[in-house]
Scaffold this active site. Structure first.
Site, short mmCIF file in Angstrom:
data_model
loop_
_atom_site.label_atom_id
_atom_site.label_comp_id
_atom_site.label_asym_id
_atom_site.label_seq_id
_atom_site.Cartn_x
_atom_site.Cartn_y
_atom_site.Cartn_z
CG HIS A 74 -1.68 1.95 -4.32
ND1 HIS A 74 -1.02 1.89 -3.12
CD2 HIS A 74 -3.00 2.05 -4.03
CE1 HIS A 74 -1.90 1.93 -2.13
NE2 HIS A 74 -3.11 2.04 -2.64
CG HIS A 132 -7.17 2.10 -5.04
ND1 HIS A 132 -7.19 0.82 -4.55
CD2 HIS A 132 -6.52 2.83 -4.11
CE1 HIS A 132 -6.59 0.78 -3.37
NE2 HIS A 132 -6.16 1.99 -3.08
NE ARG A 163 -0.40 -2.01 -0.43
CZ ARG A 163 -1.22 -1.85 -1.46
NH1 ARG A 163 -2.40 -1.31 -1.28
NH2 ARG A 163 -0.88 -2.24 -2.68
CE1 TYR A 188 -2.56 2.54 2.39
CE2 TYR A 188 -2.32 3.93 0.45
CZ TYR A 188 -2.87 2.83 1.07
OH TYR A 188 -3.72 2.03 0.38
CE1 TYR A 235 -6.65 6.03 -1.17
CE2 TYR A 235 -5.36 5.18 0.65
CZ TYR A 235 -5.73 5.14 -0.67
OH TYR A 235 -5.17 4.20 -1.50
#
Ligand SMILES: [Fe+2]
Lengths: 240, 178
Positions: free
Chosen positions: A155, A157, A152, A142, A103
């Protein structure tokens, strides 16, 4: 007076107390929620438009001088309510990791490279058919610290408002066939397999652009008005 | 539940919610988000805490409220609790809404570790209409104080406790099933 929302179907949502996702332990209420029936404030939607939320940008690959690394994808779908009514003019906000699973936020300590050409933030408004469409790159999976070897699944969000504050939805869109699904307590917090499947996009040839990007389709269903109960009580103009 | 118009309703199963996660801070907060009304004379602030009493630095608080005439829709705010669990909004005191509620702010709390957001409200201290508010009337007496802001030198403070402490958890904020 604002229109009441359907109260059924909310069993699809996760239980806030889900021990396999450890952070829920101290962050879920233990006392029962107090039912709130027909509250005007929560049954009204905020007027957002494009103003307060900032610039509208549906192409996450075009926000910098260069092109981001990763698989270019188109993600599109319809936003509608639980009665099947398409929701036009809806603000859709998305955010995601880059293709390496990192991120663009300082607190993300994952040892994967940042991409100077990718921030991972997008916004758009749905069109008259309730359709949204983003161009982005496929995010990477990640690691996190929930349990040993916790990763995870990839994906994106999503944040949506719907037609009332009580229809607000924040969720995550997953990619089909990800082998990490069974090991991810966030996704598995949705315990009904059919409901879980509704968080997974489908590869879509119609959304795919020749020589340019693969396409994924993901429809989003928000709470809608409770027409079965209140239709006869509505004034002629539909109320609200 | 009455089903007399069921044939007009094409039932669609809802998309499930998921946590906002830890890393929304580069995406969702926006300049002016905490300013519901520019130059508003009311400051509403507080801290979000977990069941251990620790501040929650990765929550996102959203507010919807009526304007001074009681009209809902135009006044919306968004504030991250980074880095210390605190939020603060600049706004004005709302009027009473048409449903008979005393003046209030509707709050949504999103956070890492919260798989589905929570609804709560802030009411005003020393507001005579609180005695007639149909929502407060449904809240047990000993929990009502969690919805009523406390005046301090910065404005009005509403701390939000996601989970109460101890066996009874009596200091837990009242959350609503809307
Ligand atoms: Fe994430």
């Amino acid at each position: 007076m604002a229109e009441p929302l359907r109260r059924d179907g909310r069993g699809a949502h996760p239980d806030r107390d889900f021990p396999a996702y450890r952070s829920t332990a101290l962050r879920h209420p233990k006392l029962p929620l107090v039912p709130l029936h027909d509250p005007e404030t929560e049954l009204t939607a905020p007027f957002l438009g494009t103003g307060p939320i900032g610039p509208i940008d549906a192409d996450l690959t075009a926000q910098h001088d260069g092109t981001p690394l990763g698989e270019r994808i188109v993600v599109t779908g319809q936003v509608r309510d639980g009665n099947g009514t398409p929701l036009a003019g809806q603000l859709v906000e998305v955010w995601q990791a880059n293709a390496s699973g990192r991120y663009a936020q300082a607190e993300d300590a994952h040892d994967a490279p940042l991409d100077p050409n990718f921030t991972g933030v997008g916004r758009c408004l749905t069109d008259e058919h309730g359709t949204y469409r983003f161009t982005t790159v496929k995010p990477g999976p990640y690691p996190w610290r929930n349990h040993d070897k916790a990763w995870r699944p990839a994906h994106i969000h999503f944040s949506l408002f719907g037609t009332a504050f009580a229809a607000r939805l924040i969720t995550q869109m997953y990619f089909p066939g990800d082998p990490l699904f069974p090991y991810d307590p966030v996704m598995q917090s949705v315990t009904d397999p059919a409901a879980r499947e509704r968080m997974v996009a489908a590869f879509d040839l119609d959304a795919t652009v020749d020589q340019w990007a693969t396409g994924y389709r993901w429809d989003i269903v928000l709470r809608g008005p409770d027409r079965t109960v209140f239709e006869h009580d509505l004034p002629g103009d539909g109320g609200a | 539940m009455a089903e007399r118009n069921a044939e007009e309703v094409r039932e669609q199963p809802l998309t499930p919610a998921q946590t906002i996660g830890p890393f929304y801070g580069f995406a969702l907060p926006y300049p002016g988000g905490p300013v519901i009304v520019p130059d508003g004379d009311l400051r509403v602030h507080g801290t979000v805490r977990d069941g251990a009493g620790e501040a929650v630095p990765d929550a996102l608080v959203e507010v919807l409220q009526a304007d001074p005439h009681g009209r809902v829709g135009g006044l919306f705010g968004r504030c991250s609790t980074a880095p210390a669990g605190r939020f603060a909004f600049t706004t004005v005191r709302p009027g009473a809404t048409g449903d008979g509620c005393a003046p209030h702010l509707a709050f949504l709390v999103h956070a890492r570790g919260l798989l589905l957001h929570l609804h709560t409200r802030m009411y005003f201290p020393d507001e005579p209409l609180n005695a007639y508010d149909p929502v407060l009337a449904k809240v047990p007496n000993d929990r009502r104080h969690t919805l009523i802001a406390v005046p301090d030198r910065d404005g009005l403070r509403l701390d939000i406790r996601l989970q109460g402490s101890g066996e009874t958890g009596g200091d837990e904020t009242v959350f609503f099933d809307v």
